[in-house]
Enzyme design. Sequence first.
Site, PDB file in Angstrom:
ATOM      1  N   GLY A  67       2.979  43.521   9.763  1.00  0.00           N
ATOM      2  CA  GLY A  67       2.547  42.173  10.086  1.00  0.00           C
ATOM      3  C   GLY A  67       1.198  41.866   9.443  1.00  0.00           C
ATOM      4  N   CYS A  68       0.861  40.592   9.426  1.00  0.00           N
ATOM      5  CA  CYS A  68      -0.379  40.164   8.759  1.00  0.00           C
ATOM      6  C   CYS A  68      -1.604  40.619   9.545  1.00  0.00           C
ATOM      7  CB  CYS A  68      -0.366  38.654   8.549  1.00  0.00           C
ATOM      8  SG  CYS A  68       0.038  37.687  10.015  1.00  0.00           S
ATOM      9  N   TYR A  69      -1.655  40.269  10.827  1.00  0.00           N
ATOM     10  CA  TYR A  69      -2.789  40.730  11.628  1.00  0.00           C
ATOM     11  C   TYR A  69      -2.869  42.262  11.645  1.00  0.00           C
ATOM     12  CZ  TYR A  69      -3.439  36.030  13.793  1.00  0.00           C
ATOM     13  OH  TYR A  69      -3.682  34.713  14.043  1.00  0.00           O
TER      14      TYR A  69
END
Lengths: 343, 343, 343, 343
Positions: free
Chosen positions: A148-150
């Site tokens: 995921g990005c975070y």
Amino acid sequence: MIRVGIVGGTGYTGVELLRLLAKHPECDLVTITSRSEAGRPVADMFPSLREHVDLVFVEPDPATLKGCDLVFFATPNGIAMRQVPELLDAGVKVIDLAADFRITDQSVWEHWYGMDHACPERLPEAVYGLPEINREAVKQARLVANPGCYPTAVALGFLPLVEQGLIDLDYLVADTKSGVSGAGRKASVPALMGETGESFKAYAIPGHRHQPEIRQTLARAAERDVGLTFVPHLVPMIRGIEATLYARLKSTDRDLQALFENRYRDEPFVDVMPAGSHPETRSVRGINHCRVAVHRPLDGDVVVVTSVIDNLVKGAAGQAVQNMNLMFGLAENTALDQVALSP
Amino acid sequence: MIRVGIVGGTGYTGVELLRLLAKHPECDLVTITSRSEAGRPVADMFPSLREHVDLVFVEPDPATLKGCDLVFFATPNGIAMRQVPELLDAGVKVIDLAADFRITDQSVWEHWYGMDHACPERLPEAVYGLPEINREAVKQARLVANPGCYPTAVALGFLPLVEQGLIDLDYLVADTKSGVSGAGRKASVPALMGETGESFKAYAIPGHRHQPEIRQTLARAAERDVGLTFVPHLVPMIRGIEATLYARLKSTDRDLQALFENRYRDEPFVDVMPAGSHPETRSVRGINHCRVAVHRPLDGDVVVVTSVIDNLVKGAAGQAVQNMNLMFGLAENTALDQVALSP
Amino acid sequence: MIRVGIVGGTGYTGVELLRLLAKHPECDLVTITSRSEAGRPVADMFPSLREHVDLVFVEPDPATLKGCDLVFFATPNGIAMRQVPELLDAGVKVIDLAADFRITDQSVWEHWYGMDHACPERLPEAVYGLPEINREAVKQARLVANPGCYPTAVALGFLPLVEQGLIDLDYLVADTKSGVSGAGRKASVPALMGETGESFKAYAIPGHRHQPEIRQTLARAAERDVGLTFVPHLVPMIRGIEATLYARLKSTDRDLQALFENRYRDEPFVDVMPAGSHPETRSVRGINHCRVAVHRPLDGDVVVVTSVIDNLVKGAAGQAVQNMNLMFGLAENTALDQVALSP
Amino acid sequence: MIRVGIVGGTGYTGVELLRLLAKHPECDLVTITSRSEAGRPVADMFPSLREHVDLVFVEPDPATLKGCDLVFFATPNGIAMRQVPELLDAGVKVIDLAADFRITDQSVWEHWYGMDHACPERLPEAVYGLPEINREAVKQARLVANPGCYPTAVALGFLPLVEQGLIDLDYLVADTKSGVSGAGRKASVPALMGETGESFKAYAIPGHRHQPEIRQTLARAAERDVGLTFVPHLVPMIRGIEATLYARLKSTDRDLQALFENRYRDEPFVDVMPAGSHPETRSVRGINHCRVAVHRPLDGDVVVVTSVIDNLVKGAAGQAVQNMNLMFGLAENTALDQVALSP
């Protein structure tokens, strides 16, 4: 040439993947599927791809996908897990940009994603595609779960401290901020510019799906469970994630700048900024880099790390291409050597 | 009518003060000074004030200022302290929107602001103008130190927890974000839209002047010193501050929602949002309210508070007007009862 | 007190109308309807209205609406025309913020709006609610068609020139630009911030519904038909319209600045800026003013007018309140005397 | 390898030139000068260039510049004209990104730029570097005047119509809009985000330096003088120019879409969009393309062209690299084949 298919290419992750793959010298883009847009030229939907991508969206066709060497899933959560087993059995490698294979523990996944997992037997095979911790496994992988990005921004900021056991693992704080492209390209009122422009807010404070993903990564690095408070925020800009990370140091006599520089010395996509720096998201706009800086405010016992990525590149499509490069024995930065677009 | 003077009205705080005072039924705006713009009509510089303010900027004139009932200083730090004693001696009340009188401890002030204090003997007299803790003192004050923007947002978020002794005071984290108007209206490269637009960053992580100001407020409330990590960030928008606050609870059996609602029940400008809320900065755009929400992520032992204000209103000019209203026995919300401009 | 109902209050026009009416001293807000949100407190949907509006959205109820003195329609096009006759017959006055009654010629309306008009017999009774040309008629009106946002900005810019017959009416150009709130608050991909942020484009060049509305207004003023090229553009901001208008002068010896100042001398909401000015949309943010400036580039025979309004105020809700004030004999600027929020 | 020097590289044009040249396979970046930043590493000022540019800003040194094959001037107006003769005499080719050599008529230049020209004898030699009209001349040029940003967008939009004599040349209208990076990277109040964000305005309506530059280009194409009204506007975004162009057609029976497609068929950097299109500035973000669309609103006798470029690429640094490629016999798109960054 690697024969590549993309399932679900009408979102921001999809168009970003196309932007990168269009310039990839070893990639032959064979097919891109979309049920809703079948028959429409890709460059009609995304004029930025005119002259670069001449494909037409098609209905998903298992035979075509099975003829690929690699299939990217840029679909909503819960789609890839229903199609991946058949592709793997056909010898096709898969990179899932959604969350279906990111969490190893099936029950945790099902709790957070609110559905049954369609192929839990494949979870052990999936490699979490963060090359900075799993490079060798990615090289061997048939199925990669793109992070995921975070989680990418947070993990890269905390890893040196966690691996070395320098901080109080019971109480980590990750205050994270994302541009609006992270919410995807779906029609919705909350993502209108009239709602998100010129305003700032926290969201999902009670709990967010990326919290267990980050905890899993940090716990593996620490070889024990960690306590993590994770709060995301929405920034009135399009691209970029910044994570500000807080932890208490067990001791203040370690040179943290040297620690970070040593940890990432050989990493092509992690840039430890000079001491005293404050990286901006625009410094990574359009590129696959994570830039990090480490501080000890007022020379106290709290360490603060700030980490920036482009959520659509290192946080999604770029990291997927990085993983592809590793899986196929290419130079890791193939098609990923641009200069950030700044200003 | 209160005869009001403004010293230094060419910045964002000044124009915002004019916006509010132009509609104040008890305020007679007598003079506004600016060395650089003397002779220029105010509404020529700020067309939004056309038809509302017909003053012309003038050179500072002590006699005129001494004829006022109240003088606002909307000047850079270090100016007010040189003029305030004379005004006080002449019986003029003063509200300083800069930092000259915010820190009680002279040595702390001089350390953070890098200059000698010109009238340390007046520091004990200055009342810190946060009505939510000092309302009665403000009513009696001759000299009010108007709080900083970040300190207002952070203090109002932490106060209920600190006053009740519910959290670990040794390790408080305030992750704060501000729109660019907080940097003022001075020509500078870092504040250009080409530099700040479409980007996000932390700044001043090693230390920021608002940290000691916040610590002073919280320490008074706690009746002991506190440990505070304070990190500000720059958001690509014009107005608004959001503060996300983290602390460890000593116990998880207290109803935090009720705690906040009780603490602020009678406060006209603090709005405790319903449980589960995530206030947006736009919900306070142009108004003097602080909206706060309190959460316990994943029902754990960490409390997270999110607090939003308009940095130019509750964080500056609006709070100054609120203090003026208190100092002159007016209804506290006089000229401060607008509806936020949203979207 | 005027008993007021609002039909359809969940869009940006609706919330803006509520912002203004909440502070209107002569307005008693009786009911606000929304089929989709019935049962939900208005301030839950729009937190900016907390403490100001305590209504709950309800299903439309004819009896309640008939008990009002005035009903505002803030609905999509095509709704008001089906309900207005019944309300008028019941003695209720109506202001339609949509387009149902703006075009006098039924066939033109039906062509541009793609539907049959439900009550063409009421069209002659409708007064086009641009007070700057129709003030006396509005005062007597039972049914007011509130003008479109672009038409307001364009008409106010062209009127002095058209009324005096100074320009070539066969070839007028209106190049107009709007913030994204003009597109409304409906879930849609093109209005996402990811689509509209940091980008600029023209749209609807082949033809836009506001073209015939503007032509109708200018033709009435000119007492002949006019040729108008109208091109709208989308600006990456939330509020504001700017119109840049071009026409050829029949003669260059007229003092255009004086012409404009004379034309609008007594208009409370049109501000002719000093010669040489370039009004900004932010100078009217949140207020009901139109600011205009008139130029002759390089002292040639082309006149250029730039006109700015807040599309949600003078372009929609504010002008509706202005019309209400006129219809009920109130001071025209009641509840409309704010100062623009700038910056 | 071409030995390249850059004079004045601290502005947005400079950093953009560095972004492009850093990836140019035939370019050896020898020196970059800045009086104000001499001694500072370029990548310290522009972190986006870390790992790509390891030069340090140096004081201008004639000997070093004379050792180059090509020198770019990315300086304010009036600098290049003082240094160019000496470089040309030393056999160095020059591309000036400022305006010193754009206007052939010395008196016109001096009128608009408010200074004497330092080397008027060199004006005849300067080639106006718009390859779409001057490709062969650029190939032979020693001194190229790189076009202005607005002139590039406007000229490419009008050229097919002007060259074919299809429109009334006495009355052309160019309504143009630019992102804020066009104002450069100098400390100034009007370019602060607090001034330019969330607002829109026209500027320089009485007259702008790009008007005579555009007129010169169109007059050459028309082989007669033209009447041009040119109005620029400031858009609250960083990159991008859009020009909406208006002219009256002499006849309506010409297929304008075919005209444009034929005119630009072989142009590598002009993309004629399909009929009915509305190009967005983001579709060219970061790339050297101009995208244009041509319309006849309501099938009338007015032609409207909309043209978009990235002001820093095709409007400045990209076009300069395109010209360099032509001057040195390289493929015209060398280092200019990126995909636009969208969203």
